[in-house]
Scaffold this motif. Structure first.
Motif, PDB file in Angstrom:
ATOM      1  N   VAL A 181       1.027  -1.343  -0.069  1.00  8.51           N
ATOM      2  CA  VAL A 181      -0.068   0.041  -0.147  1.00  8.51           C
ATOM      3  C   VAL A 181       0.975   1.400   0.066  1.00  8.51           C
ATOM      4  O   VAL A 181       0.916   1.941  -0.832  1.00  8.51           O
ATOM      5  CB  VAL A 181      -1.124  -0.019   1.250  1.00  8.51           C
ATOM      6  CG1 VAL A 181      -1.671   1.327   1.101  1.00  8.51           C
ATOM      7  CG2 VAL A 181      -1.904  -1.342   1.534  1.00  8.51           C
ATOM      8  N   TYR A 239       2.429   3.458  -3.618  1.00 11.05           N
ATOM      9  CA  TYR A 239       1.834   4.976  -3.503  1.00 11.05           C
ATOM     10  C   TYR A 239       2.782   5.985  -3.531  1.00 11.05           C
ATOM     11  O   TYR A 239       3.019   6.966  -4.179  1.00 11.05           O
ATOM     12  CB  TYR A 239       0.850   5.359  -2.619  1.00 11.05           C
ATOM     13  CG  TYR A 239      -0.412   4.755  -3.007  1.00 11.05           C
ATOM     14  CD1 TYR A 239      -1.235   4.972  -4.154  1.00 11.05           C
ATOM     15  CD2 TYR A 239      -1.325   4.097  -1.742  1.00 11.05           C
ATOM     16  CE1 TYR A 239      -2.485   4.631  -4.464  1.00 11.05           C
ATOM     17  CE2 TYR A 239      -2.460   3.652  -2.420  1.00 11.05           C
ATOM     18  CZ  TYR A 239      -3.211   4.040  -3.249  1.00 11.05           C
ATOM     19  OH  TYR A 239      -4.436   3.470  -3.797  1.00 11.05           O
ATOM     20  N   TRP A 252      -5.436  -6.495  -7.181  1.00  8.95           N
ATOM     21  CA  TRP A 252      -4.706  -5.592  -6.223  1.00  8.95           C
ATOM     22  C   TRP A 252      -4.285  -4.383  -6.927  1.00  8.95           C
ATOM     23  O   TRP A 252      -4.446  -3.159  -6.601  1.00  8.95           O
ATOM     24  CB  TRP A 252      -3.731  -6.293  -5.549  1.00  8.95           C
ATOM     25  CG  TRP A 252      -2.617  -5.364  -4.950  1.00  8.95           C
ATOM     26  CD1 TRP A 252      -2.528  -4.799  -3.827  1.00  8.95           C
ATOM     27  CD2 TRP A 252      -1.373  -4.944  -5.650  1.00  8.95           C
ATOM     28  NE1 TRP A 252      -1.450  -3.797  -3.734  1.00  8.95           N
ATOM     29  CE2 TRP A 252      -0.613  -3.860  -4.659  1.00  8.95           C
ATOM     30  CE3 TRP A 252      -0.474  -5.026  -6.819  1.00  8.95           C
ATOM     31  CZ2 TRP A 252       0.576  -3.353  -4.846  1.00  8.95           C
ATOM     32  CZ3 TRP A 252       0.600  -4.700  -7.119  1.00  8.95           C
ATOM     33  CH2 TRP A 252       1.217  -3.659  -6.276  1.00  8.95           C
ATOM     34  N   LEU A 283      -5.162  -0.376  -6.524  1.00  9.21           N
ATOM     35  CA  LEU A 283      -4.601   0.841  -6.200  1.00  9.21           C
ATOM     36  C   LEU A 283      -5.125   2.196  -6.941  1.00  9.21           C
ATOM     37  O   LEU A 283      -5.017   3.354  -6.198  1.00  9.21           O
ATOM     38  CB  LEU A 283      -3.066   0.544  -6.670  1.00  9.21           C
ATOM     39  CG  LEU A 283      -2.208  -0.351  -5.771  1.00  9.21           C
ATOM     40  CD1 LEU A 283      -0.708  -0.595  -6.733  1.00  9.21           C
ATOM     41  CD2 LEU A 283      -2.120   0.032  -4.469  1.00  9.21           C
ATOM     42  N   PRO A 296      -6.712  -0.008  -1.990  1.00  2.00           N
ATOM     43  CA  PRO A 296      -5.755  -0.983  -2.009  1.00  2.00           C
ATOM     44  C   PRO A 296      -6.096  -2.342  -0.913  1.00  2.00           C
ATOM     45  O   PRO A 296      -6.609  -1.740   0.028  1.00  2.00           O
ATOM     46  CB  PRO A 296      -4.576  -0.306  -1.609  1.00  2.00           C
ATOM     47  CG  PRO A 296      -4.950   0.976  -0.695  1.00  2.00           C
ATOM     48  CD  PRO A 296      -6.342   1.396  -1.378  1.00  2.00           C
TER      49      PRO A 296
END
Length: 230
Positions: free
Chosen positions: A10, A14, A164, A168, A173
């Motif tokens: 996660v 990002y 997954w 995102l 997520p």
């Protein structure tokens, strides 16, 4: 779900994406002078020409293959009559073929940068890091495609990694989807995000310098000077 998994699946993705976007904006606005590939063609051409050709011929189909595999839901593929078995064969053989071309190109380019003294002296630390990281990403991708998919034929990345990945980009997520993903795929994914985080601070920015203005630019006319004595 542990904090470590939350960080890997996660926070880290990002963080890399933010660096990719913000880093490009900052560099374009404040460092356009160094927005270049710093070509070393004048030092050595043979390996550069072959390696670059192989890499680009391979990476373009590989990129679009990843884009389709990660971005298009499994159910959509099945709805147009492509079975899981047929999809798996295409990913293995077509993806493997272009992956091998990409790998061959990266091996040539990396060997050239590390073993030819003048090319190595011209290279910055970031150039060498980018070469090694890209080579590692391609190796892990090939290992995942050929070895992991053979050893674990029941693993379907479209039900885990792809979901997954899409989540995102809709800000939902789910780190739990990556819990049972084989380690080779995890390493391949994390290293790919890592290179995206590095991208704006390396010569990779030259990818965006496509000379589209050349298409509509007026021709440059050269006229012979007929004056005597010149």
């Amino acid at each position: 779900m542990s904090l470590w998994n939350q960080f890997l699946w996660v926070i880290f993705p990002y963080l890399c994406l933010v660096l990719f976007v913000v880093g490009h904006i900052y560099r374009y606005r404040h460092d356009q002078f160094h927005w270049t590939a710093k070509s070393s063609e004048f030092i050595e051409k043979k390996h550069l020409r072959l390696g670059s050709l192989m890499f680009h011929l391979g990476i373009i189909p590989v990129f679009f293959g990843h884009l389709a595999g990660l971005g298009i839901p499994k159910e959509w593929i099945q709805s147009i009559g492509i079975s899981d078995h047929l999809y798996h064969l295409g990913a293995m053989y077509i993806g493997g073929f272009f992956g091998m071309i990409t790998l061959g190109g990266m091996l040539l380019l990396t060997a050239r940068r590390l073993t030819i003294r003048n090319v190595r002296r011209l290279s910055s630390a970031s150039d060498i890091i980018v070469n090694l990281v890209l080579l590692f990403i391609v190796i892990m991708g090939m290992y995942s495609t050929i070895v992991t998919n053979t050893v674990q034929p029941d693993f379907d990345y479209r039900s885990t990694i792809s979901v997954w990945f899409r989540n995102l980009f809709v800000l939902r997520p789910e780190a739990s989807l990556m819990a049972d993903v084989p380690i080779s795929f995890k390493i391949h994914i994390l290293s790919a995000f890592f290179i995206f985080g590095l991208w704006p601070f390396t010569r990779l920015v030259h990818v965006w310098s496509v000379p589209l203005n050349y298409v509509g630019r007026s021709y440059i006319l050269y006229r012979k000077n007929r004056k005597q004595g010149l």
